[in-house]
Every structure is written in structure tokens, then in C-alpha cells.
Design an enzyme around this catalytic site. Structure first.
Site, short mmCIF file in Angstrom:
data_model
loop_
_atom_site.label_atom_id
_atom_site.label_comp_id
_atom_site.label_asym_id
_atom_site.label_seq_id
_atom_site.Cartn_x
_atom_site.Cartn_y
_atom_site.Cartn_z
N PRO A 13 51.98 -51.09 -2.34
CA PRO A 13 50.60 -50.74 -2.01
C PRO A 13 50.45 -49.33 -1.46
CG PRO A 13 51.48 -52.29 -0.40
CD PRO A 13 52.49 -52.18 -1.51
N ASN A 14 49.36 -48.72 -1.87
CA ASN A 14 48.92 -47.40 -1.44
C ASN A 14 49.74 -46.24 -1.99
OD1 ASN A 14 46.75 -48.40 0.21
ND2 ASN A 14 48.34 -49.11 1.61
N ARG A 26 47.36 -38.95 0.41
CA ARG A 26 47.47 -39.80 1.59
C ARG A 26 48.50 -39.24 2.56
NH1 ARG A 26 51.00 -44.95 2.07
NH2 ARG A 26 50.46 -45.63 4.17
N TYR A 70 54.09 -37.96 3.86
CA TYR A 70 54.57 -38.31 2.52
C TYR A 70 54.66 -37.13 1.56
CZ TYR A 70 53.60 -42.96 4.32
OH TYR A 70 53.59 -44.09 5.10
N ASN A 77 60.18 -48.98 -3.87
CA ASN A 77 59.48 -48.49 -2.68
C ASN A 77 58.37 -49.50 -2.48
OD1 ASN A 77 57.88 -47.28 -0.75
ND2 ASN A 77 58.11 -45.22 -1.59
N ALA A 120 54.18 -51.07 2.53
CA ALA A 120 54.04 -51.98 3.66
C ALA A 120 54.63 -53.36 3.39
CB ALA A 120 52.57 -52.10 4.06
N GLU A 170 66.51 -50.04 -2.11
CA GLU A 170 65.28 -49.91 -1.32
C GLU A 170 65.05 -48.43 -1.07
OE1 GLU A 170 63.64 -51.33 3.08
OE2 GLU A 170 65.53 -52.11 2.33
N HIS A 213 62.44 -45.28 0.55
CA HIS A 213 61.35 -44.85 1.42
C HIS A 213 61.28 -43.33 1.41
CE1 HIS A 213 61.07 -48.88 3.13
NE2 HIS A 213 62.39 -48.87 3.16
N ARG A 267 59.55 -43.77 12.75
CA ARG A 267 58.09 -43.94 12.75
C ARG A 267 57.68 -45.10 13.66
NH1 ARG A 267 55.64 -43.72 7.15
NH2 ARG A 267 53.79 -43.46 8.44
#
Length: 151
Positions: free
Chosen positions: A14-15, A22, A27, A78, A81, A102, A104, A111
Site C-alpha cells: 500500500p501507498n 509521498r 522515500y 516491499n 505497512a 523483504e 524497505h 523510524r
């Protein structure tokens, strides 16, 4: 699981469709299309191809993992959330027998506290975090290296 597939499934949660606009201070300004292109180019250098699925819906990503079983050699994900709370996605990834990375863009450990836990990590072969856009190249190269170890 043994597969002669040369396909790496790249999953974007998502996103991530908003990358480039964003929170660029976190990012960066690279778009998702740019990242997919980088992953695709990197995979091609190793004679692999990339299939990409982006969704803001958990079930779509679960379905993509199910569809990769027995068909794809690796998954680079990725999960956005969903990394932190999607037990459905974690369960799906547990059923995939190939290499799983995985990914990121930022370093979740540096964070907010809620980003420190990953429910998918226990089912992953490796994790790549904090390298920004370059992490996509590194994640694909890492997946290929793990596949070659298994060969």
C-alpha cells in the site's frame, strides 16, 4: 521447492504507488515505475525476468503470492505497512518455497516504534533495508545469489 523458473515476483504494498511524491525526505523522489524498471534491468543482467504487482489491498498481494507458488523462483516484497500487521500476508509467504527478500526503502529500525516489528520477517530468506532506490537493485541481486546457492 525446486523450480527452473527464471521469474522473480516483485510485490509492492500500500501507498507505494505514490512514491516520488509521498514523503520524499524519507522515500526519495524515485517513482515506483522507476524502481520496477531498475529491478527489471537488474534481473535481466542475470537472465531473470520480473513480474510486478502493486496493490493497496491485502488480498491482492496474498493472491499474488499464491499464484507464484511453483511458478516463480523468488519473491522480492516491499509490503509497506502490511509488513507490520498482515498475518494473512505472512501466512501466504510461509507457503512459498522459493527465495523471499523483504525490502524497505528506509530503515524501519530508525523510524517510528511501530515500524520496528515485521510479521513477515520470520518467513523471509533475507531483508534489505535503508538503501533507498538502490535497495531494489541489491534485493534482486541478493535473490539471484541465493537462487544460485540453491542450484
Amino acid at each position: 521447492m525446486t523450480t527452473s523458473s527464471r521469474v522473480i515476483l516483485l510485490l509492492s504494498g500500500p501507498n507505494l504507488n505514490l512514491l516520488g511524491e509521498r514523503e520524499p525526505e524519507i522515500y526519495g523522489t524515485t517513482t515506483l515505475a522507476d524502481l520496477v524498471e531498475l529491478a527489471t534491468k537488474t534481473a535481466a543482467e542475470h537472465d531473470y525476468e520480473v513480474e510486478h504487482v502493486q496493490s493497496n489491498h491485502e488480498g491482492d498481494l496474498v493472491d499474488a503470492v499464491h499464484g507464484a507458488r511453483g511458478r516463480c523462483a523468488a519473491i522480492v516484497i516491499n509490503a509497506g505497512a502490511f509488513t507490520h500487521y498482515s498475518f494473512a500476508l505472512a501466512d501466504a509467504l510461509a507457503t512459498f518455497g522459493g527465495v523471499k527478500v523483504e525490502l524497505h526503502l528506509s530503515n524501519p529500525e530508525a523510524r517510528e516504534h511501530w515500524r520496528h516489528d515485521s510479521v513477515i520477517s520470520p518467513y523471509m530468506t533475507a531483508t534489505m533495508a535503508g538503501f533507498g532506490a538502490g535497495g531494489y537493485r541489491l534485493a534482486v541481486e541478493g535473490a539471484v545469489a541465493k537462487l544460485e546457492e540453491r542450484a
